[in-house]
Design an enzyme around this catalytic site. Sequence first.
Site, PDB file in Angstrom:
ATOM      1  N   ILE A  42       0.760  -1.221  -0.026  1.00  0.00           N
ATOM      2  CA  ILE A  42       0.161   0.078  -0.013  1.00  0.00           C
ATOM      3  C   ILE A  42       0.800   1.301  -0.121  1.00  0.00           C
ATOM      4  CG2 ILE A  42      -0.382   0.034   2.615  1.00  0.00           C
ATOM      5  CD1 ILE A  42      -2.711   1.055  -0.102  1.00  0.00           C
TER       6      ILE A  42
ATOM      7  N   GLY B 258      -5.854  -7.031   0.840  1.00  0.00           N
ATOM      8  CA  GLY B 258      -6.499  -6.081   2.015  1.00  0.00           C
ATOM      9  C   GLY B 258      -5.488  -4.731   1.748  1.00  0.00           C
ATOM     10  N   GLU B 259      -5.290  -4.023   2.849  1.00  0.00           N
ATOM     11  CA  GLU B 259      -4.526  -2.680   2.948  1.00  0.00           C
ATOM     12  C   GLU B 259      -4.992  -1.682   2.088  1.00  0.00           C
ATOM     13  OE1 GLU B 259      -0.556  -3.643   1.906  1.00  0.00           O
ATOM     14  OE2 GLU B 259      -0.408  -5.285   3.350  1.00  0.00           O
ATOM     15  N   ALA B 260      -6.159  -1.767   1.523  1.00  0.00           N
ATOM     16  CA  ALA B 260      -6.643  -0.551   0.727  1.00  0.00           C
ATOM     17  C   ALA B 260      -5.791  -0.742  -0.876  1.00  0.00           C
ATOM     18  CB  ALA B 260      -6.480   0.639   1.206  1.00  0.00           C
TER      19      ALA B 260
ATOM     20  N   GLU C  34      -7.799  -2.249   5.442  1.00  0.00           N
ATOM     21  CA  GLU C  34      -7.747  -2.837   6.887  1.00  0.00           C
ATOM     22  C   GLU C  34      -6.351  -3.822   6.881  1.00  0.00           C
ATOM     23  OE1 GLU C  34      -7.978  -6.196   6.299  1.00  0.00           O
ATOM     24  OE2 GLU C  34      -8.543  -5.783   4.239  1.00  0.00           O
TER      25      GLU C  34
END
Length: 337
Positions: free
Chosen positions: A104, A304-306, A162
Amino acid sequence: MSRFSSIEQLSAACNDLPERDEQASMAAAARQDTLTKPQGSLGRLEELAIFLAGWQGRAVPRLDQVAVIVFAGSHGVTARGVSAFPAEVTAQMVANFAAGGAAINQLARAAGAELTVVPLEIERPTADFTAAPAMTEDEFLAAVSTGYDAVSPKTDLLCLGEMGIGNTTAAAALAAALFGGKGADWVGRGTGVDDAGLSRKAAAVDAATAFHGAALSDPLAALARVGGRELAAIFGAVLAARCYRIPVLLDGFVCTAAAAPLARLRPTGLAHALAAHMSAEAGHRELLARLGLKPLLDFNMRLGEASGACLAVNLMRSALACHAGMASFAEAGVSEK
């Protein structure tokens, strides 16, 4: 002190939501029809420009302040062997974010976005939701408030994500609570669990829905009982964005599940949000279908992690570049049909 001091106050906020600026949307649509192209020929890029205009309240929107917020939380349900990675990886990845070493970090930089990581008591896991509510009411309201307060009203576009070992199990339990079905209908391999791990995840979801029973019929109670602090914070951020009329890009399965209670509380609750991508996580396709969200990308991602949300920022920038920068037929001296 939490922004929301009671479930009743939070519920009232969820049912008093502003709508998009229809005049700005119509002005943006009218502008699209004057640009040097056949009407509708840029497809969803045109839709994205009009979407941005409506929520920003500007016929020509802007993307000067793009924010990426990643919330991190720890889950007691990991004790049931639902993840391929140990629980301490949550804190280790938060440190990796801070050091700039995660995916990210690179994607936010490439998208011209500002990354913020918000850990939520990661040293203190939530309760194992198969045998107790994941959060007390006070813990839940504090996490929602943290998410809400993390959003700046000056943001032009918000990307949410998240980090939390065990949170795909929490997301599956929340999806089952909100939309019905068994654990096997919603769980996926998450961090890469084997078949035995997948069975443990499904069993955990089924145990949770059986334990909490009718209490899960209320969307906010469901989020508090089987969610996690980072899911509650995402929910708070989505609510804040709606109150500020900020357009939102949702990331994958966990992020979408965290936002879903707002749609269950009010049918148009996620009108300001887009699904950035279709996650490879098993339940995401069904969850998006239940919410009526059509993903912008399908890159087989499940990090995840945006990461997926941030990747879609570049699509939004392309949509805006055409919308703001193209000449009209009159300006270019091009004959219309």
